[in-house]
Design an enzyme around this catalytic site. Structure first.
Site, short mmCIF file in Angstrom:
data_model
loop_
_atom_site.label_atom_id
_atom_site.label_comp_id
_atom_site.label_asym_id
_atom_site.label_seq_id
_atom_site.Cartn_x
_atom_site.Cartn_y
_atom_site.Cartn_z
N GLY A 20 0.83 -1.22 0.00
CA GLY A 20 0.00 0.00 0.00
C GLY A 20 0.85 1.25 0.00
O GLY A 20 0.55 2.22 0.71
N ARG A 23 0.95 5.77 -2.05
CA ARG A 23 0.65 7.10 -1.48
C ARG A 23 0.63 7.02 0.05
O ARG A 23 0.85 5.96 0.63
CB ARG A 23 -0.70 7.59 -2.01
N VAL A 71 -3.34 -7.27 -1.76
CA VAL A 71 -2.95 -8.05 -0.56
C VAL A 71 -4.03 -9.07 -0.15
O VAL A 71 -3.77 -9.93 0.69
CB VAL A 71 -2.59 -7.15 0.65
N ASN A 97 1.42 -2.43 5.38
CA ASN A 97 0.82 -1.11 5.57
C ASN A 97 -0.54 -0.95 4.90
O ASN A 97 -1.35 -0.13 5.32
CB ASN A 97 1.80 -0.05 5.04
N SER A 149 -3.34 0.47 14.34
CA SER A 149 -3.96 1.79 14.55
C SER A 149 -4.30 1.92 16.03
O SER A 149 -4.59 0.91 16.69
CB SER A 149 -5.25 1.91 13.73
N TYR A 162 -13.10 -1.71 11.39
CA TYR A 162 -11.70 -1.26 11.39
C TYR A 162 -11.02 -1.61 12.73
O TYR A 162 -9.88 -2.11 12.76
CB TYR A 162 -11.69 0.25 11.15
N ALA A 164 -11.81 -4.00 14.81
CA ALA A 164 -11.60 -5.46 14.89
C ALA A 164 -10.40 -5.86 14.05
O ALA A 164 -9.57 -6.68 14.47
CB ALA A 164 -12.85 -6.19 14.42
N LYS A 166 -7.77 -4.02 13.19
CA LYS A 166 -6.50 -3.51 13.73
C LYS A 166 -6.17 -4.16 15.09
O LYS A 166 -5.00 -4.41 15.40
CB LYS A 166 -6.54 -1.99 13.85
N ILE A 195 -3.14 10.74 11.46
CA ILE A 195 -2.07 11.16 10.56
C ILE A 195 -2.66 11.79 9.30
O ILE A 195 -3.66 11.29 8.76
CB ILE A 195 -1.20 9.93 10.15
N1 LIG Z 1 -4.00 8.06 8.26
C1 LIG Z 1 -4.20 7.75 9.52
O1 LIG Z 1 -4.54 8.61 10.34
C2 LIG Z 1 -4.00 6.34 10.01
C3 LIG Z 1 -4.17 6.11 11.38
C4 LIG Z 1 -3.98 4.82 11.86
C5 LIG Z 1 -3.62 3.80 11.01
N2 LIG Z 1 -3.47 4.07 9.67
C6 LIG Z 1 -3.11 2.94 8.83
O2 LIG Z 1 -1.97 3.26 8.05
C7 LIG Z 1 -2.03 2.56 6.81
C8 LIG Z 1 -1.88 3.56 5.67
O3 LIG Z 1 -2.93 4.51 5.76
P1 LIG Z 1 -2.98 5.84 4.88
O4 LIG Z 1 -3.60 6.87 5.73
O5 LIG Z 1 -1.69 6.09 4.21
O6 LIG Z 1 -4.09 5.37 3.81
P2 LIG Z 1 -4.26 5.73 2.26
O7 LIG Z 1 -5.68 5.40 1.95
O8 LIG Z 1 -3.77 7.09 1.96
O9 LIG Z 1 -3.26 4.68 1.54
C9 LIG Z 1 -3.51 3.30 1.60
C10 LIG Z 1 -2.83 2.64 0.42
O10 LIG Z 1 -3.11 1.23 0.49
C11 LIG Z 1 -3.45 0.78 -0.81
N3 LIG Z 1 -4.33 -0.40 -0.72
C12 LIG Z 1 -5.62 -0.45 -0.31
N4 LIG Z 1 -6.10 -1.69 -0.45
C13 LIG Z 1 -5.09 -2.45 -0.96
C14 LIG Z 1 -4.99 -3.82 -1.33
N5 LIG Z 1 -6.05 -4.64 -1.24
N6 LIG Z 1 -3.81 -4.27 -1.81
C15 LIG Z 1 -2.75 -3.44 -1.95
N7 LIG Z 1 -2.80 -2.12 -1.62
C16 LIG Z 1 -3.96 -1.64 -1.13
C17 LIG Z 1 -4.19 1.95 -1.44
O11 LIG Z 1 -4.25 1.84 -2.86
C18 LIG Z 1 -3.34 3.13 -0.94
O12 LIG Z 1 -2.27 3.41 -1.80
C19 LIG Z 1 -3.36 1.81 6.81
O13 LIG Z 1 -3.16 0.48 7.24
C20 LIG Z 1 -4.18 2.56 7.82
O14 LIG Z 1 -5.19 1.76 8.40
C21 LIG Z 1 -3.66 5.31 9.16
#
Ligand SMILES: NC(=O)c1ccc[n+]([C@@H]2O[C@H](COP(=O)([O-])OP(=O)(O)OC[C@H]3O[C@@H](n4cnc5c(N)ncnc54)[C@H](O)[C@@H]3O)[C@@H](O)[C@H]2O)c1
Length: 255
Positions: A20, A23, A71, A97, A149, A162, A164, A166, A195
């Site tokens: 992932g 981005r 994934v 990720n 998370s 979500y 469950a 995490k 974030i």
């Molecule tokens: N942004 C936050 O505040 C935050 C907080 C806690 C946890 N997270 C976790 O951090 C990680 C990244 O989050 P983010 O904010 O950068 O999200 P985002 O949506 O900006 O990026 C997620 C990326 O994962 C890719 N993705 C989604 N499904 C996929 C799949 N089936 N196979 C391969 N790639 C896939 C998407 O295409 C995207 O590029 C996630 O696991 C999210 O749950 C984020």
């Protein structure tokens, strides 16, 4: 003023896969490793976005390769990781990720919203780990990091799916850490708080304001805050840390 410069770890000679990572947090993680001389593998869903991410890294003089893989699909993962091993001999670091949200109140939550979030976040973490651990077990070395998370620690209304997924990742991290420790493989998790990424940009301003009030450091985090801890937790410097979940959340969760 926050220092955004990635700490200078040396990952030269190491192959690092970040799922992932076209981005958001994943891209910041991939960029941090690339900046620390790793060969970095960007794995994501969309070919064009993967190409753009890899191009951005290569334009900075970094060594990066892209793979399109879902994934949730073990067969696409099997061929992806096999190809990386055939061409680059090892996978030293795996960062699970990739993740999604599909928020809804429990009573209204559709089966698809439940299934897809569990499928990408929890099953996806397992499928990637299962594929990569085959190689790490043979190598008798490797580090796996799962991006969980704070919601997996404290729950959240409207995010039962979500939370469950995490929370499951946090438990899964401990099980893997115990199973792999004797083979020289460490497994830890990072629990990001709030974030700034596309995932959180969809939230209403009122929710953002309420979160900011609850965060002792009174601001949202940046993707690089997560990337910096990834570097530390996968470097030799943290060789006595396994099975842990560390929050990067401005103090939002304190137990
Ligand atoms: N942004 C936050 O505040 C935050 C907080 C806690 C946890 N997270 C976790 O951090 C990680 C990244 O989050 P983010 O904010 O950068 O999200 P985002 O949506 O900006 O990026 C997620 C990326 O994962 C890719 N993705 C989604 N499904 C996929 C799949 N089936 N196979 C391969 N790639 C896939 C998407 O295409 C995207 O590029 C996630 O696991 C999210 O749950 C984020």
């Amino acid at each position: 003023m926050m220092k955004e410069v990635t700490m200078k770890f040396d990952f030269s000679g190491k192959n690092v896969v970040v799922t992932g990572s076209a981005r958001g947090i994943g891209f910041a993680i991939a960029g941090a490793y690339a900046a620390c001389q790793a060969t970095t593998f960007v794995l994501d869903l969309n070919q064009e976005q993967v190409n753009q991410a890899v191009e951005k890294l290569c334009n900075q003089g970094y060594k990066a390769f892209g793979y399109v893989a879902n994934v949730t699909d073990p067969s696409s993962l099997e061929s992806t990781f096999k190809d990386i091993i055939e061409k680059h001999q090892s996978i030293d670091v795996l960062i699970n990720n990739a993740g999604i949200t599909k928020d809804n109140l429990l009573l209204r939550m559709k089966s698809e919203e439940w299934q897809s979030v569990l499928s990408v976040n929890l099953n996806g973490t397992h499928f990637c780990t299962q594929q990569v651990c085959k190689y790490m077990l043979k190598q008798r070395s490797g580090v796996i990091l799962n991006i969980a998370s704070v919601i997996g620690m404290m729950g959240n209304a409207g995010q039962a799916n979500y939370a469950a997924s995490k929370g499951g990742i946090i438990a899964y991290t401990k099980a893997c850490a115990k199973e792999f420790a004797s083979r020289g493989i460490r497994v830890n998790a990072i629990a990001p708080g709030f974030i700034e990424t596309e995932m959180t940009s969809r939230l209403p301003q009122e929710v953002v304001d309420n979160y900011a009030k609850a965060i002792p450091l009174a601001r949202m985090g940046k993707p690089i805050d997560i990337a910096n801890l990834c570097l530390f937790l996968t470097d030799e410097i943290s060789s006595y840390i396994t099975g842990q979940t560390i929050a990067v959340d401005g103090g939002l969760t304190m137990y």
